[in-house]
Motif scaffolding. Sequence first.
Motif, PDB file in Angstrom:
ATOM      1  N   CYS A 255     -12.615  -3.536   1.091  1.00 20.16           N
ATOM      2  CA  CYS A 255     -13.444  -2.374   1.456  1.00 20.16           C
ATOM      3  C   CYS A 255     -13.925  -1.704   0.172  1.00 20.16           C
ATOM      4  O   CYS A 255     -13.514  -0.591  -0.172  1.00 20.16           O
ATOM      5  N   PHE A 256     -14.784  -2.392  -0.544  1.00 24.93           N
ATOM      6  CA  PHE A 256     -15.173  -1.988  -1.894  1.00 24.93           C
ATOM      7  C   PHE A 256     -16.328  -0.983  -1.925  1.00 24.93           C
ATOM      8  O   PHE A 256     -16.549  -0.336  -2.945  1.00 24.93           O
ATOM      9  N   LEU A 257     -17.082  -0.868  -0.828  1.00 25.16           N
ATOM     10  CA  LEU A 257     -18.294  -0.042  -0.835  1.00 25.16           C
ATOM     11  C   LEU A 257     -18.094   1.232  -0.031  1.00 25.16           C
ATOM     12  O   LEU A 257     -17.331   1.246   0.949  1.00 25.16           O
ATOM     13  N   PRO A 258     -18.790   2.312  -0.371  1.00 21.50           N
ATOM     14  CA  PRO A 258     -18.713   3.541   0.425  1.00 21.50           C
ATOM     15  C   PRO A 258     -19.074   3.267   1.883  1.00 21.50           C
ATOM     16  O   PRO A 258     -20.014   2.533   2.177  1.00 21.50           O
ATOM     17  N   GLY A 259     -18.276   3.837   2.783  1.00 22.83           N
ATOM     18  CA  GLY A 259     -18.497   3.622   4.207  1.00 22.83           C
ATOM     19  C   GLY A 259     -17.599   2.560   4.816  1.00 22.83           C
ATOM     20  O   GLY A 259     -17.489   2.464   6.035  1.00 22.83           O
ATOM     21  N   SER A 269       0.653   4.987  10.743  1.00 23.55           N
ATOM     22  CA  SER A 269      -0.689   4.400  10.821  1.00 23.55           C
ATOM     23  C   SER A 269      -1.572   5.171   9.846  1.00 23.55           C
ATOM     24  O   SER A 269      -1.495   6.401   9.771  1.00 23.55           O
ATOM     25  N   PHE A 270      -2.407   4.430   9.106  1.00 23.93           N
ATOM     26  CA  PHE A 270      -3.152   5.062   8.021  1.00 23.93           C
ATOM     27  C   PHE A 270      -4.596   4.582   8.029  1.00 23.93           C
ATOM     28  O   PHE A 270      -4.872   3.399   7.886  1.00 23.93           O
ATOM     29  N   PHE A 271      -5.500   5.537   8.196  1.00 22.62           N
ATOM     30  CA  PHE A 271      -6.941   5.291   8.232  1.00 22.62           C
ATOM     31  C   PHE A 271      -7.515   5.735   6.895  1.00 22.62           C
ATOM     32  O   PHE A 271      -7.378   6.895   6.512  1.00 22.62           O
ATOM     33  N   LEU A 272      -8.148   4.822   6.169  1.00 22.37           N
ATOM     34  CA  LEU A 272      -8.786   5.153   4.901  1.00 22.37           C
ATOM     35  C   LEU A 272     -10.247   4.750   4.927  1.00 22.37           C
ATOM     36  O   LEU A 272     -10.592   3.667   5.404  1.00 22.37           O
ATOM     37  N   LEU A 273     -11.077   5.630   4.390  1.00 24.93           N
ATOM     38  CA  LEU A 273     -12.514   5.406   4.280  1.00 24.93           C
ATOM     39  C   LEU A 273     -12.926   5.515   2.827  1.00 24.93           C
ATOM     40  O   LEU A 273     -12.683   6.540   2.173  1.00 24.93           O
ATOM     41  N   ASN A 274     -13.526   4.473   2.293  1.00 25.72           N
ATOM     42  CA  ASN A 274     -14.037   4.489   0.919  1.00 25.72           C
ATOM     43  C   ASN A 274     -15.203   5.469   0.834  1.00 25.72           C
ATOM     44  O   ASN A 274     -16.186   5.344   1.574  1.00 25.72           O
ATOM     45  N   THR A 275     -15.090   6.466  -0.068  1.00 28.34           N
ATOM     46  CA  THR A 275     -16.171   7.440  -0.245  1.00 28.34           C
ATOM     47  C   THR A 275     -16.860   7.291  -1.601  1.00 28.34           C
ATOM     48  O   THR A 275     -17.642   8.153  -1.995  1.00 28.34           O
ATOM     49  N   LYS A 297     -13.599   3.465 -13.839  1.00 27.93           N
ATOM     50  CA  LYS A 297     -14.232   4.323 -12.834  1.00 27.93           C
ATOM     51  C   LYS A 297     -13.273   4.602 -11.686  1.00 27.93           C
ATOM     52  O   LYS A 297     -12.612   3.690 -11.177  1.00 27.93           O
ATOM     53  N   LEU A 298     -13.229   5.873 -11.276  1.00 23.30           N
ATOM     54  CA  LEU A 298     -12.436   6.264 -10.120  1.00 23.30           C
ATOM     55  C   LEU A 298     -13.229   6.025  -8.832  1.00 23.30           C
ATOM     56  O   LEU A 298     -14.405   6.376  -8.759  1.00 23.30           O
ATOM     57  N   THR A 299     -12.574   5.431  -7.853  1.00 20.26           N
ATOM     58  CA  THR A 299     -13.115   5.337  -6.501  1.00 20.26           C
ATOM     59  C   THR A 299     -12.221   6.184  -5.610  1.00 20.26           C
ATOM     60  O   THR A 299     -10.991   6.124  -5.719  1.00 20.26           O
ATOM     61  N   TYR A 300     -12.844   6.972  -4.727  1.00 19.68           N
ATOM     62  CA  TYR A 300     -12.090   7.894  -3.879  1.00 19.68           C
ATOM     63  C   TYR A 300     -12.126   7.438  -2.428  1.00 19.68           C
ATOM     64  O   TYR A 300     -12.937   6.596  -2.028  1.00 19.68           O
ATOM     65  N   ALA A 301     -11.254   8.045  -1.633  1.00 17.19           N
ATOM     66  CA  ALA A 301     -11.215   7.767  -0.201  1.00 17.19           C
ATOM     67  C   ALA A 301     -10.841   9.034   0.550  1.00 17.19           C
ATOM     68  O   ALA A 301     -10.242   9.954  -0.018  1.00 17.19           O
ATOM     69  N   SER A 456     -14.289 -10.467 -10.645  1.00 15.83           N
ATOM     70  CA  SER A 456     -15.021  -9.325 -10.090  1.00 15.83           C
ATOM     71  C   SER A 456     -14.650  -9.110  -8.623  1.00 15.83           C
ATOM     72  O   SER A 456     -14.091  -9.997  -7.966  1.00 15.83           O
ATOM     73  N   THR A 457     -15.017  -7.938  -8.100  1.00 11.15           N
ATOM     74  CA  THR A 457     -14.795  -7.664  -6.678  1.00 11.15           C
ATOM     75  C   THR A 457     -15.710  -8.538  -5.806  1.00 11.15           C
ATOM     76  O   THR A 457     -15.364  -8.835  -4.665  1.00 11.15           O
ATOM     77  N   ASP A 458     -16.850  -8.949  -6.323  1.00  5.43           N
ATOM     78  CA  ASP A 458     -17.714  -9.870  -5.561  1.00  5.43           C
ATOM     79  C   ASP A 458     -16.992 -11.183  -5.298  1.00  5.43           C
ATOM     80  O   ASP A 458     -17.081 -11.751  -4.199  1.00  5.43           O
ATOM     81  N   GLU A 459     -16.270 -11.661  -6.293  1.00  6.25           N
ATOM     82  CA  GLU A 459     -15.499 -12.895  -6.119  1.00  6.25           C
ATOM     83  C   GLU A 459     -14.402 -12.693  -5.081  1.00  6.25           C
ATOM     84  O   GLU A 459     -14.160 -13.569  -4.235  1.00  6.25           O
ATOM     85  N   LEU A 460     -13.777 -11.516  -5.093  1.00  6.15           N
ATOM     86  CA  LEU A 460     -12.715 -11.234  -4.124  1.00  6.15           C
ATOM     87  C   LEU A 460     -13.273 -11.124  -2.708  1.00  6.15           C
ATOM     88  O   LEU A 460     -12.650 -11.608  -1.752  1.00  6.15           O
ATOM     89  N   ALA A 461     -14.437 -10.488  -2.564  1.00  4.37           N
ATOM     90  CA  ALA A 461     -15.034 -10.303  -1.236  1.00  4.37           C
ATOM     91  C   ALA A 461     -15.287 -11.646  -0.558  1.00  4.37           C
ATOM     92  O   ALA A 461     -15.178 -11.760   0.669  1.00  4.37           O
TER      93      ALA A 461
END
Length: 498
Positions: A255-259, A269-275, A297-301, A456-461
Amino acid sequence: MRRRYILALDSGTVKNRTAIFDERANLVALAAKELNVYRPQPGWVEQDADEIWAAQLWTAEQAIREAGIKKSEIAAIGITNQRETTVLWNRHTGRPIHHAVSWQSMQSKEIVERFRKNADLLEEFRQNTAMVLSPYFSVSKICWLLDNVPGARALAEQGDLAFGTIDSWLLWKLTGGKVHATDDSNASRTMLYHLAHGAWDDTLLLQTQIPRALMPEIHPSSYEYGATSPAVFGTEIPISGILGNQQADLFGQCCFLPGAAKNTYGEGSFFLLNTGSRFMQSHNGLNATVAWKLDGKLTYALEGSIFVAGVALEWLRRGLKIIDSLDKTEWIAKRVTDTAGVYFVPAFRGLSAPYWDSETRGVIIGLSEETHRAHLVRAALAAMAYQVRDVYEAIRPDAQFPIEELRVSGGASRNNLLMQMQANILGLPVRRPVESETTALGAAYMAGLAVKLWQSTDELAALWHEDALFTPRISADERERLYDGWQNAVSHAMGWHG
């Protein structure tokens, strides 16, 4: 060409696991060991940090044997862990000064109430951490240990004690006491981390009277923290990835992209949303958190934490003794077509996000003499789906962008009936991956990126593969009728404090 593997240490609440993945993210071996949980008083939950370490080391050795690989073939180690659980240990002896205080524990509730009476401190918490003040987080647990363990505060002020969530504790033990550190994702769960600055908040440390000397260094989630002491595995292995367990699952689910959103169904149970690159202050009872720090770079959720999910099924097994095993819940629940109007609000530890009512106790409502165990089991499964809908409804206006699907993981995500219920009550597609150990995989990915096993994350996706897709099968009217019934049941529970 020599094969390379990643060893992922996954320290959970009820068991420790070690998973080994190859370059294609295939699970090569998995070992697990259950952990003891201590409840010295009602609402208190503690664990033995030495036992956590011993169990983690045992599972690591077991997984290596099961995989049939040489330790020299392990390119790196990643760590993922139950978050907020708090350990204080003596820097000189390496021994904990008390049991670890679990994320579940309410024993610091009075300290939280004291914090709430300080309006300036409350505003600092809100502005700087973007979290709802609760005994759930580490800050009040640290204060409880300093206040209740004889001599602890004096030792802390002298710099003789170290604080850590479980990742820091394992890192310390793995490196033979050479490295006292954590990553941004775990640091953000303490309520002592400034989300915008990406560092410990000295103002909050001062106001809560927590000595700065206790705190670990903060590094990115993908980072070469150090190497294992030869005394641990007989050789030095780089430790290059750390993520809190829910953030690791978000990363392991790609879940690398916002949304992008995921939900994990475990004991809680844990719901996380990439912001994305900015954190969002919730106006609906959710918490902002660091998802990870990668490439500087920081990514938030945004996160909604549900304290009781699989716990409710376990209660049906151990408490009511109406099921023999959790694996049988699906076929038992399928013996009826609905819950016959029964709603189960499993507020055994109060209501968490988005309600944050720690006093409420659970209720089962809508019983009749026609109610039997299949209805209760189905109601318990439905409660898991309804609680996720509660978080989803809170997260949508906070996020300000659409959520198009939900990726799922955790033991209960293998229950097809529950996943269909979830799709029905959300009105969203629910996607389950082939690989079920996505939390360990997220830590492995972070470690592998640091040592260039993956680029890269593209390779992981491209490595994420779908096992099953569940799409909504009920009408919008039926969806809202069922959810209205749930909300009515919750409103009755909130009036009952035992």
